[in-house]
Each structure stands twice: as C-alpha cells, then as structure tokens.
Design a protein around this motif. Structure first.
Motif, PDB file in Angstrom:
ATOM      1  N   PRO A   1      87.133  53.402  89.586  1.00  0.00           N
ATOM      2  CA  PRO A   1      85.794  52.912  89.231  1.00  0.00           C
ATOM      3  C   PRO A   1      84.755  53.998  89.463  1.00  0.00           C
ATOM      4  CG  PRO A   1      86.958  51.279  90.560  1.00  0.00           C
ATOM      5  CD  PRO A   1      87.786  52.520  90.579  1.00  0.00           C
ATOM      6  N   TYR A   2      83.791  54.088  88.578  1.00  0.00           N
ATOM      7  CA  TYR A   2      82.786  55.149  88.675  1.00  0.00           C
ATOM      8  C   TYR A   2      81.987  55.050  89.968  1.00  0.00           C
ATOM      9  CZ  TYR A   2      78.835  58.139  87.517  1.00  0.00           C
ATOM     10  OH  TYR A   2      77.869  59.112  87.541  1.00  0.00           O
ATOM     11  N   LYS A   3      81.770  53.832  90.459  1.00  0.00           N
ATOM     12  CA  LYS A   3      80.988  53.650  91.673  1.00  0.00           C
ATOM     13  C   LYS A   3      81.725  54.163  92.919  1.00  0.00           C
ATOM     14  CE  LYS A   3      82.606  48.896  92.323  1.00  0.00           C
ATOM     15  NZ  LYS A   3      82.199  47.464  92.443  1.00  0.00           N
ATOM     16  N   ARG A   4      83.044  54.453  92.810  1.00  0.00           N
ATOM     17  CA  ARG A   4      83.813  54.942  93.969  1.00  0.00           C
ATOM     18  C   ARG A   4      83.957  56.461  93.975  1.00  0.00           C
ATOM     19  NH1 ARG A   4      87.134  51.610  96.620  1.00  0.00           N
ATOM     20  NH2 ARG A   4      86.681  53.100  98.287  1.00  0.00           N
ATOM     21  N   VAL A   5      83.258  57.153  93.087  1.00  0.00           N
ATOM     22  CA  VAL A   5      83.387  58.615  93.022  1.00  0.00           C
ATOM     23  C   VAL A   5      82.909  59.256  94.321  1.00  0.00           C
ATOM     24  CG1 VAL A   5      82.534  60.697  91.874  1.00  0.00           C
ATOM     25  CG2 VAL A   5      83.279  58.738  90.510  1.00  0.00           C
ATOM     26  N   ASP A   6      81.776  58.786  94.850  1.00  0.00           N
ATOM     27  CA  ASP A   6      81.251  59.364  96.090  1.00  0.00           C
ATOM     28  C   ASP A   6      82.223  59.163  97.251  1.00  0.00           C
ATOM     29  OD1 ASP A   6      78.990  60.203  94.807  1.00  0.00           O
ATOM     30  OD2 ASP A   6      77.773  58.466  95.376  1.00  0.00           O
ATOM     31  N   ALA A   7      82.886  58.005  97.292  1.00  0.00           N
ATOM     32  CA  ALA A   7      83.867  57.756  98.351  1.00  0.00           C
ATOM     33  C   ALA A   7      85.044  58.724  98.238  1.00  0.00           C
ATOM     34  CB  ALA A   7      84.354  56.313  98.286  1.00  0.00           C
ATOM     35  N   PHE A   8      85.451  59.042  97.009  1.00  0.00           N
ATOM     36  CA  PHE A   8      86.538  60.003  96.797  1.00  0.00           C
ATOM     37  C   PHE A   8      86.131  61.406  97.236  1.00  0.00           C
ATOM     38  CE2 PHE A   8      88.362  63.257  93.984  1.00  0.00           C
ATOM     39  CZ  PHE A   8      89.702  63.128  94.302  1.00  0.00           C
ATOM     40  N   ILE A   9      84.914  61.820  96.877  1.00  0.00           N
ATOM     41  CA  ILE A   9      84.452  63.162  97.242  1.00  0.00           C
ATOM     42  C   ILE A   9      84.346  63.298  98.757  1.00  0.00           C
ATOM     43  CG2 ILE A   9      82.519  64.770  97.062  1.00  0.00           C
ATOM     44  CD1 ILE A   9      81.985  63.623  94.272  1.00  0.00           C
ATOM     45  N   LEU A  10      83.841  62.256  99.412  1.00  0.00           N
ATOM     46  CA  LEU A  10      83.742  62.292 100.871  1.00  0.00           C
ATOM     47  C   LEU A  10      85.120  62.387 101.507  1.00  0.00           C
ATOM     48  CD1 LEU A  10      81.910  62.154 103.334  1.00  0.00           C
ATOM     49  CD2 LEU A  10      82.047  59.665 103.236  1.00  0.00           C
ATOM     50  N   GLY A  11      86.091  61.689 100.945  1.00  0.00           N
ATOM     51  CA  GLY A  11      87.452  61.773 101.461  1.00  0.00           C
ATOM     52  C   GLY A  11      88.052  63.154 101.287  1.00  0.00           C
TER      53      GLY A  11
ATOM     54  N   CYS B   1      86.390  65.892 101.305  1.00  0.00           N
ATOM     55  CA  CYS B   1      85.727  66.783 102.256  1.00  0.00           C
ATOM     56  C   CYS B   1      86.340  66.670 103.651  1.00  0.00           C
ATOM     57  CB  CYS B   1      84.232  66.455 102.335  1.00  0.00           C
ATOM     58  SG  CYS B   1      83.324  66.777 100.806  1.00  0.00           S
ATOM     59  N   SER B   2      86.935  65.518 103.950  1.00  0.00           N
ATOM     60  CA  SER B   2      87.448  65.257 105.298  1.00  0.00           C
ATOM     61  C   SER B   2      88.897  65.682 105.439  1.00  0.00           C
ATOM     62  CB  SER B   2      87.285  63.765 105.625  1.00  0.00           C
ATOM     63  OG  SER B   2      85.951  63.373 105.505  1.00  0.00           O
ATOM     64  N   ASN B   3      89.212  66.840 104.954  1.00  0.00           N
ATOM     65  CA  ASN B   3      90.557  67.390 105.065  1.00  0.00           C
ATOM     66  C   ASN B   3      90.676  68.128 106.388  1.00  0.00           C
ATOM     67  OD1 ASN B   3      92.943  68.819 104.866  1.00  0.00           O
ATOM     68  ND2 ASN B   3      92.648  69.373 102.721  1.00  0.00           N
ATOM     69  N   VAL B   4      91.556  67.656 107.271  1.00  0.00           N
ATOM     70  CA  VAL B   4      91.660  68.245 108.599  1.00  0.00           C
ATOM     71  C   VAL B   4      92.094  69.704 108.522  1.00  0.00           C
ATOM     72  CG1 VAL B   4      92.907  68.135 110.783  1.00  0.00           C
ATOM     73  CG2 VAL B   4      92.084  66.044 109.717  1.00  0.00           C
ATOM     74  N   GLU B   5      93.019  70.009 107.641  1.00  0.00           N
ATOM     75  CA  GLU B   5      93.529  71.383 107.555  1.00  0.00           C
ATOM     76  C   GLU B   5      92.492  72.327 106.959  1.00  0.00           C
ATOM     77  OE1 GLU B   5      97.119  71.193 105.358  1.00  0.00           O
ATOM     78  OE2 GLU B   5      98.270  70.273 106.980  1.00  0.00           O
ATOM     79  N   CYS B   6      91.675  71.822 106.019  1.00  0.00           N
ATOM     80  CA  CYS B   6      90.654  72.650 105.379  1.00  0.00           C
ATOM     81  C   CYS B   6      89.370  71.850 105.206  1.00  0.00           C
ATOM     82  CB  CYS B   6      91.141  73.158 104.018  1.00  0.00           C
ATOM     83  SG  CYS B   6      92.583  74.239 104.096  1.00  0.00           S
ATOM     84  N   PRO B   7      88.664  71.558 106.279  1.00  0.00           N
ATOM     85  CA  PRO B   7      87.417  70.801 106.152  1.00  0.00           C
ATOM     86  C   PRO B   7      86.413  71.565 105.309  1.00  0.00           C
ATOM     87  CG  PRO B   7      87.633  71.748 108.345  1.00  0.00           C
ATOM     88  CD  PRO B   7      88.943  71.957 107.666  1.00  0.00           C
ATOM     89  N   THR B   8      85.700  70.867 104.450  1.00  0.00           N
ATOM     90  CA  THR B   8      84.826  71.547 103.513  1.00  0.00           C
ATOM     91  C   THR B   8      83.769  70.595 102.984  1.00  0.00           C
ATOM     92  OG1 THR B   8      84.783  72.865 101.479  1.00  0.00           O
ATOM     93  CG2 THR B   8      86.307  71.009 101.547  1.00  0.00           C
ATOM     94  N   GLN B   9      82.978  71.080 102.065  1.00  0.00           N
ATOM     95  CA  GLN B   9      82.069  70.280 101.251  1.00  0.00           C
ATOM     96  C   GLN B   9      82.317  70.690  99.803  1.00  0.00           C
ATOM     97  OE1 GLN B   9      79.902  67.888 102.346  1.00  0.00           O
ATOM     98  NE2 GLN B   9      80.601  68.203 104.445  1.00  0.00           N
ATOM     99  N   PHE B  10      81.985  69.810  98.865  1.00  0.00           N
ATOM    100  CA  PHE B  10      82.135  70.142  97.443  1.00  0.00           C
ATOM    101  C   PHE B  10      80.756  70.179  96.798  1.00  0.00           C
ATOM    102  CE2 PHE B  10      86.468  68.933  98.283  1.00  0.00           C
ATOM    103  CZ  PHE B  10      87.213  69.718  97.412  1.00  0.00           C
ATOM    104  N   HIS B  11      80.536  71.193  95.977  1.00  0.00           N
ATOM    105  CA  HIS B  11      79.284  71.300  95.242  1.00  0.00           C
ATOM    106  C   HIS B  11      79.567  71.191  93.747  1.00  0.00           C
ATOM    107  CE1 HIS B  11      80.809  75.497  95.182  1.00  0.00           C
ATOM    108  NE2 HIS B  11      80.257  75.523  93.967  1.00  0.00           N
ATOM    109  N   ILE B  12      78.553  70.846  92.973  1.00  0.00           N
ATOM    110  CA  ILE B  12      78.700  70.741  91.514  1.00  0.00           C
ATOM    111  C   ILE B  12      78.592  72.147  90.932  1.00  0.00           C
ATOM    112  CG2 ILE B  12      77.765  69.749  89.401  1.00  0.00           C
ATOM    113  CD1 ILE B  12      76.687  67.447  91.077  1.00  0.00           C
ATOM    114  N   GLU B  13      79.693  72.648  90.437  1.00  0.00           N
ATOM    115  CA  GLU B  13      79.730  73.982  89.850  1.00  0.00           C
ATOM    116  C   GLU B  13      79.220  73.981  88.411  1.00  0.00           C
ATOM    117  OE1 GLU B  13      80.494  78.095  89.566  1.00  0.00           O
ATOM    118  OE2 GLU B  13      80.383  76.737  91.295  1.00  0.00           O
ATOM    119  N   ARG B  14      79.511  72.906  87.713  1.00  0.00           N
ATOM    120  CA  ARG B  14      79.104  72.826  86.302  1.00  0.00           C
ATOM    121  C   ARG B  14      78.957  71.357  85.939  1.00  0.00           C
ATOM    122  NH1 ARG B  14      83.292  75.158  84.185  1.00  0.00           N
ATOM    123  NH2 ARG B  14      82.521  77.247  84.696  1.00  0.00           N
TER     124      ARG B  14
END
Length: 718
Positions: free
Chosen positions: A43-53, A55-68
C-alpha cells in the motif's frame, strides 16, 4: 526461475509490524528473461514505514535520501496506451553513504560536476562512501493506492563489492573513511550521560577522546573533531526542553511519537480510559532480560502521589551487586486490575519477544492495595511483600511529630510489636487499641496515625500475613533507589513543573537514566573510579558489611540497646534501640530521616548469633510457609507426594543458588551441571511447538526449506 510481466499478478503485501523492511517481504521477478528486477507491491501509505525499516539495519545503519524523482498528473496518459507499471510518482531512494565516495581514493559520481550539500543527508557530514544500495518506489498510475518497490541493489557495498560503512567496514574507522572518528553507541551514551549529569565539558571531552582512541589511536585531527562534537552535543542538550508544546497532553503525544522504541504502552486519558504511559529504553530492556531472568523484580509504587500530576511506578531488578536498577517506568493514577494487566502484559510481551525463555522467580510489592492477580497472570511467579514503605512512613512521621527521642523510640518499638504480632497469635486489634490509649497524649502523631493508618492497618497486616516477606537487603535496595529518585526529581526549579507529565518523562529519560547507565558502565569497565565507589556504597546493606563485628557492643543487662562505633570518627558511637528487629531505632542522621541505616542492619546481623533475639520477619515468614506446607497433606495421600516433590524442587534450587553465590569460580559450578541436549531453534520459531526430529526418507529430491531471518532493529536513545 519464474518471471512475471504483469504488475497486477503480483500480490499486495501489508505486514502487520509498524515498521518493516525488505526482509519482511516476498520478492517477485518482474520483467523479461533478459532484464528483470526484484519487485514487491505494498500500500502506498506504508512506504514511509518501509523506508524507516530499511534505515534500521543493524549491520549497516543508514538513512535514505531521494536521489531522483518524477511525477505525472492524473489523466495525463488517458489518451495513450501505457504499460501496467507506469507511474504516477517515481522516486529513487539511495543510501545516504552514496552514491559519491568522499573517502580516501574516492571520486564524485560521473554525472555530477560538483558535490552536493550533504549536511542533512548522511548521518554525519562528509561521510559519503560510494554505497551502491538503492531502490525505486513507483506509485502506480492505474492504482494510486498501491506502490511498487523495485530493489536494484540491497547490499551496502561500494563498486568493488566491499562493505563501505557501518560496523562491518574494516577499511575505515566508521563512515568517515579515516577522517571522521567512529562514535559507537556506547561512547555516545557515555558522553551524553556525563553532560546530563553536569560534568564539566573538559572532563567530558577527555573521556570522549579516550573512548575514540581505542578505535583509531591518537590523532590531532580526530581530537579536534571530537572537541567540536562534544561542544555541539553539549549545546543541544543544554538547549533541549521538556516542553515540546505548551499544552502538556500535546507535548506528551509528540514525545511518544518521537520515541516509539522507548514506549511499551501508551493510552491517552479519556472519559472511559485513564492515562497510562510505560517507558523502557533499549538499555533498560537489556538489563531487565539480564538481571530479571530467574531472579526478582520489585516495584517502587505510588511515588509522588501528592506532588506529581500522575504517580510514578518503577519496576526494579537487582543487579550483580544486588542494587536496585530501574528497568521500566509507568506513569498512571489507575491501580484498577484491567489497567494494571494492560501495561504488565505489554511489558512482558516485549521482553518475551526478545528473549523467549525469560522467566521471573519472584515479584516484590510494597503497597497492600496493589493488585496481585495481574502480577501472577503476567509474570507467572510468586508475589512477596516488602515492609520498607510502611516502616519508612511510620518512622518519618514519628520523628517529625514527636519531639522527645525516648518517646520516639518507644512508639516505633510498639508499632513493630504490632507488626510482629501476626506471628505470635496475638490479637492485633487489642494491641492496636492499647497502643492508641498509651500514647493518647502524643496528639500530633496520633491524629496522623488514626486518620491515615487505622482504617487500613487490617489490610496491611493481612497482606503481611498472607504473603512471604522480603529481606532487609531487598528493602534497603528499593529504598536507596527511592531516595535517589526523590533527590533527582525534586531538585527542579521550574515553576509548576511537577504538574506536567512531559517534565517527568524528560527527567526520567535524561538525568536519571544517564545516572544509572554511568553507574553500571563505571562498575563493569572499572572506569570513573569516583562514580564506581559512590555506586558500590550506595546501599545501607553494603555499608553495613564494611563495619567490623567488634564495633558492635550491647548493654550488659537486658540488651535493649546496642552501640555501634563510627567508622569515620572513632570516638563517636551510635545508639540502636530495640536491636534484632526491623523496627530498631538509631540516632544517626540517616535513620532520623526515615531510612534503613547501616547501623541497624549491622546490629541485626550480629543479633542472629544470639538465640535470645527473634528472627527477622522475612525468616519467620519463610518458616511459616514451610510449616504450612508440611502440615497440609494427609499422611499416605497423593497430596503428600506432591508436597514432597515441590519441597525437593525448592531445596534443589536453594542449594544450587547457595553453591553459585559461594563459588569463587563459576566454571567449577558449570562443569558440575548435567548436560542437556536440545535441538537448535531458529528465531522465527518463537512460540511454535517443537516437532520431533526424524530422518528424511528421500533427501535428494526434498525441497530446501526457505530460511527467514528477521533483521534486528537499530535502537534509538529514548
């Protein structure tokens, strides 16, 4: 390999978790045999929940930015033939440690002739490492309520295929590529704790640099960057405020929204439901699992019932030094059974989700009005009762409302006799009536006692009689936490702060949390010696153990009092009246404030050697339980067999516990334990029954089971 060419044939997935990641989705090959992508539809409304998940990678914690990104208006393709995967919105999300590489030997993305301002993109400025991890999110033109995720590269590696950031990056100290020092969560928490506790910035910086140098050695550039980091962090903390909104309710909601990982239950106040807020940081959760398993949990309940907007209840565990350690805070006024069950169940579920085999041996309560059924249902353990609250309340008011010290001693002794009467088969009400008559001239205290305690003393004595009683060591540890909590909270100078919940939350999760974190860290790492020494000596039980037996002397006649020689001032003696009882009275300053002092504990330890003194109330309670267990079954009955089995099991556990406490080397105890053969259990099998191990009849053609492994979430500081 199955490849589909229709988006509409891919099932829509909507995981139940509030936050989810790629590991929680089933991916489908979409495209042609020559060119295809891993695709999932959500569902489109769950995109933010997916992106946050992600970002919460224990091995490679990060943030995602909009490249394009690109966007179409609705109806723009109406007169044209378009593919079923055409987008209404198109966004490419890239790991914020890429695509450029600003590290040693790095380069800029060929499509760019300049470097973008990355201050708000990566977790720290100038930490671009050439990471290739990126994915595309398309909002479908034909079905705007759904989004297609195309994962181009899930690995957080550079063009050479090596891990380029996070804890697994071996070629650089953290994401800064040997230019920005790696600040792990432990160093960050240490620095924040010292700043919250008001330690000078120079000392904070010294300890911060020491921690960083364990990773990257001594370096002038590192020291300069560390100085900037500590200064900026200090400014942020000093300027932070508990008031996220002028309205207290709105402020609390904002805090809960920003600190979801530190909240295990939240219920806003309404006409039908009371306010409930349960707070537990990731560190507190780990301490609860570590020290609460097969051990005790205690409750310091109804703190601030007169001053705070909502009373505070703290759940405590006893750490390696048997000191009370806060592992959860519950802010609520309701003690109704459904509300207590709600937050207890939520807390236990959170612990079980991390450690399925976690189990408590006993739960200590300090309030006779507390609901016991929710404790037994949620924690599945015996309930014990601690006398520290009633003892403290009686002693404080005796000292406050009676001026003559001899009368103070006698009143406290008589109240202790009323409490002890539950074991002597003496009518408590007869003793109570005689007590009120004998001290009728003490109008101030008797007015307080008859108004506050007489109406409910039957309930308290009944609870003391029906439940096992906690020891003096446990009571002293709970009281030590209570005193520290009181000092930390009630030193605030904010006008009207006590009636704001956001102020209480801020105090708990910053200053108090930092204080206990630093205490444990100082003890386990053998650093911050002054903090460690203060922490070790923070309980009256430990201080009593440092007093020599020869420092205790008794009067020659009736042994009605004892003298304890001061350890600091050799010529000073403290007089302990009514020795051998939990209701002994000492003339030291700490005891006159209502606290259980080291002199009383030490005298009671010495009194155990003499038969003329009574046993402690906790031991009498234990003996009563064993006596009742022995008398209950009928001779020759199955009930007798069951009682014998329970008693033997209890004795075995006590014997193992004594052996463990007395052993100098835990390895000798472990080597004597019987071997237990168990099947290896995966994390995803929690709560599922084990199946019998059988040999497969045909292993050649048997399909290989698909392994599912949930990725741990990266916790945030509350």
């Amino acid at each position: 390999m199955d490849i589909t060419n229709s988006i509409f044939s891919i099932p829509v997935q909507d995981p139940e978790d509030e936050v989810f990641s790629s590991i929680d989705l089933n991916w489908t090959k979409f495209g042609t045999a020559d060119r295809y992508d891993d695709v999932a539809v959500i569902p489109y409304k769950r995109v933010d929940a997916f992106i946050l998940g992600e970002c919460s990678n224990v091995e490679c914690p990060t943030q995602f930015h909009i490249e394009r990104g690109r966007k179409r208006s609705e109806g723009s393709l109406q007169d044209k033939k378009y593919k079923n995967d055409e987008y209404l919105e198109y966004r490419m999300y890239w790991c914020s440690f890429g695509p450029e590489n600003y590290g040693e030997g790095g380069d800029i993305l060929p499509s760019r002739k300049y470097r973008l301002n990355t201050r708000n993109r990566a977790p720290r400025p100038q930490s671009m490492r050439g990471c290739t991890c990126h994915f595309v999110v398309k909002r479908l033109y034909a079905q705007p309520d759904f989004a297609v995720i195309l994962y181009n590269d899930r690995r957080h590696v550079n063009k050479s295929g090596f891990v380029c950031h996070g804890p697994l990056d071996r070629d650089a100290i953290g994401p800064g590529a040997k230019k920005i020092p790696y600040i792990c969560s432990q160093i960050q928490q240490q620095t924040m704790s010292m700043i919250y506790l008001g330690i000078p910035e120079a000392n904070v910086l010294e300890k911060h640099i020491e921690g960083i140098q364990r990773y990257c050695g001594s370096n002038a550039n590192v020291d300069s960057l560390a100085s900037q980091y500590v200064h900026k962090l200090g400014m942020i903390i000093k300027r932070s405020t508990h008031e996220l909104d002028l309205d207290d309710k709105a402020s609390v909601r904002l805090w809960v929204e920003r600190n979801k990982k530190s909240v295990f239950v939240y219920q806003d106040a309404s006409e039908s439901d009371p306010f409930i807020l349960g707070i537990q940081t990731e560190w507190q959760l780990q301490q609860m699992i570590r020290f609460g398993h097969r051990s005790l949990i205690a409750a310091d309940s109804t703190f601030g019932i007169k001053k705070l907007k909502y009373p505070l209840c703290t759940l405590l565990v006893f750490d390696s030094r048997q000191h009370a350690l806060p592992v959860a805070w519950i802010i609520t006024r309701s003690i109704a059974k459904p509300d207590v069950s709600k937050w207890m169940k939520a807390l236990v579920d959170r612990v079980i989700a991390v450690e399925p085999g976690w189990k408590v041996s006993g739960f200590l309560i300090d309030d006779a009005a507390a609901e016991i059924d929710p404790i037994r249902e949620s924690f599945s353990c015996p309930v014990l009762f601690s006398l520290w609250r009633v003892r403290r309340s009686w002693l404080r008011n005796i000292v406050k409302k009676c001026s003559n010290i001899e009368i103070q001693r006698e009143i406290f002794k008589r109240l202790g006799q009323i409490a002890y009467s539950i074991w002597n088969r003496v009518d408590s009400f007869v003793a109570l009536n005689k007590f009120t008559q004998d001290f009728v001239d003490q109008t101030a205290f008797m007015k307080y006692f008859t108004a506050t305690w007489v109406p409910k003393i039957e309930m308290w004595l009944s609870m003391m009689k029906s439940l096992p009683l906690a020891s003096q060591e446990a009571s002293g540890a709970i009281e030590a936490y209570h005193v520290k909590l009181k000092v930390r909270l009630y030193d605030d100078t904010h006008l009207g702060a006590f009636q704001r919940v956001d102020w209480l939350v801020h105090k708990l999760t910053t200053e108090l949390h930092s204080s206990y974190w630093l205490d444990r860290y100082a003890d386990e790492s053998d650093s911050f010696q002054n903090v460690k020494e203060e922490y070790v000596a923070s309980t009256s039980w430990y201080r009593a153990m440092q007093i020599a037996d020869t420092a205790v002397t008794f009067d020659d006649k009736d042994h009605r009092f004892a003298n304890v020689l001061s350890q600091k001032e050799g010529s000073t003696k403290h007089l302990v009246w009514n020795p051998g009882s939990e209701f002994a009275f000492c003339d030291c300053e700490w005891s006159l404030q209502g606290n259980l002092c080291k002199h009383i504990i030490k005298v009671n330890m010495v009194c155990e050697k003499y038969q003329s003194y009574k046993n402690s109330m906790s031991f009498q309670s234990f003996r009563e339980i064993l006596a009742n267990l022995y008398k209950k079954p009928m001779d020759g009955s199955i009930s007798l067999d069951l009682s014998v089995a329970w008693t033997q099991q209890m004795l075995d556990q006590i014997q193992k516990l004594v052996e463990l406490n007395n052993a100098n080397d835990i390895g000798s105890v472990v080597n004597n334990l019987p071997l237990k053969w168990v099947a290896k259990k995966g994390r995803t099998f929690t709560g599922k029954p084990h199946t019998a191990l059988t040999l497969p009849s045909n292993t050649k053609n048997a399909p290989t089971p698909k392994k599912h492994r949930k990725r741990k979430r990266l916790s945030r500081l509350g």
